[in-house]
Design an enzyme around this catalytic site. Structure first.
Site, short mmCIF file in Angstrom:
data_model
loop_
_atom_site.label_atom_id
_atom_site.label_comp_id
_atom_site.label_asym_id
_atom_site.label_seq_id
_atom_site.Cartn_x
_atom_site.Cartn_y
_atom_site.Cartn_z
CE LYS A 1 -11.81 3.66 5.06
NZ LYS A 1 -10.93 4.65 5.70
CE LYS B 1 -5.94 1.77 -2.93
NZ LYS B 1 -6.44 3.07 -2.52
CE LYS C 1 -3.10 2.23 4.83
NZ LYS C 1 -2.29 3.42 4.78
#
Ligand code: TRP
Length: 332
Positions: free
Chosen positions: A112, A195, A198
């Site tokens: 991240k 994956k 969103k």
């Protein structure tokens, strides 16, 4: 200790079919056998920038999605994290329990934070400590987790053990993961090795829980596949990530095995299969989508559920937090 489940999802962006099949649907089932606490983790969301108006809207939307999927606010506790201050209080104590070396191993932080690590918030770094606080504030014994959160649950167990050991108490359980069933891992419709997320920049990579039927049909039509036919057994899909993913989604939506799906469509191409998948996806998701849209508009209803959920959560947390503070040596 009683069997208690805690789980949470971030209100950062729209919920997808992946969230539904991988988490929400299982949360609904767990309500039968466990005392369940489900949390919209708005404090985790702000570890990266969130527009305040959007955060509020997305928090309501997440709550609406949980309820529309079958999380029953009468049976389970449903609330947003920031309304129960114990999460922040316990997270601070855990900041002082977890070691730098432990956090340095967290792969999600590395992903991240990306290349510009110096510019990541310090909250993003201690994110796993807050997650441990979420779980242990309620002495939760079980947490349903996907592959990507396993490392954080390991850390939670390490924190529980170190706290119990350092203060000579037996306060925190060593929380067990609940591994979810087949079809739990839904991949991107554009790249079967990633994956479904969103945060993927491509809208066509995912099906959102609030997509209408036409949008769902269009996304499935455009989903990446290959030119080969469907084999009679799921093992034979090896090496065909996109084909595997679509068969897996069909299997998960119809709650049968991948082998059963392969037998049903053996020898057919993906043109035919996609038509069947579209019908199935629309049939399963439309009732949820409609219910979600209806609930989402009713701010008073959702806010009331979250507020009363927070009160119930706080009532469980307070006595535990009191024990924690006593163990640490805080006067009260
Ligand atoms: N980190 C989790 C995720 O991104 C969300 C989360 C926060 C969570 N606290 C939790 C999940 C506690 C399970 C238990 O998916």
């Amino acid at each position: 200790m009683k069997n208690r489940v805690f789980s949470g999802a971030q209100p950062s962006g729209k919920l997808t079919l992946g969230n539904y099949l991988g988490a929400l649907r299982n949360w609904v089932k767990l309500q039968e056998n466990y005392e369940c606490i489900y949390c919209v983790v708005d404090m985790h969301a702000i570890t990266v920038w969130q527009d305040p108006k959007e955060l509020a809207a997305q928090t309501r939307q997440a709550a609406a999605a949980y309820i529309a999927s079958g999380v029953d606010p009468e049976k389970s506790i449903l609330f947003n994290q920031s309304q129960v201050s114990g999460h922040a209080e316990l997270a601070w104590i855990f900041n002082c329990i977890a070691r730098l070396g432990w956090l340095n191993r967290m792969t999600q932080f590395k992903d991240k934070a990306g290349k510009n690590r110096e510019n990541a918030s310090t909250g993003l770094y201690v994110y796993p400590n807050l997650m441990a606080a979420d779980i242990l504030l309620y002495q939760a014994t079980h947490v349903p987790v996907g592959e990507d959160q396993k490392q954080h649950l390991e850390l939670t167990r390490d924190i529980a053990q170190k706290f119990n050991h350092d203060f000579g108490v037996d306060l925190f359980p060593i929380t067990e993961p609940l591994i979810l069933g087949e079809g739990a891992r839904v991949m991107s419709l554009r790249d079967g090795t990633k994956k479904m997320s969103k945060s993927d920049p491509s809208e066509y990579s995912r099906i959102n829980l609030n997509d209408d039927s036409d949008t769902i049909a269009q996304k499935i039509r455009k989903a990446k596949t290959d030119a080969e036919l469907i084999p009679g057994k799921a093992d034979l899909l090896e090496g065909r990530a996109e084909a595997q993913n679509l068969i897996g989604i069909y299997a998960a939506l119809s709650e049968v095995s991948r082998d059963t799906v392969c037998t049903e469509f053996e020898g057919k191409g993906f043109g035919d299969f996609k038509k069947a998948l579209t019908e199935l996806a629309v049939a399963k998701l439309a009732p949820i989508t409609e219910e979600m849209a209806r609930i989402e508009q009713d701010h008073a209803y959702i806010d009331g559920i979250l507020r009363s959920g927070a009160e119930k959560a706080d009532a469980i947390a307070q006595p535990i937090l009191k024990e924690v503070k006593k163990a640490v040596g805080f006067l009260s």
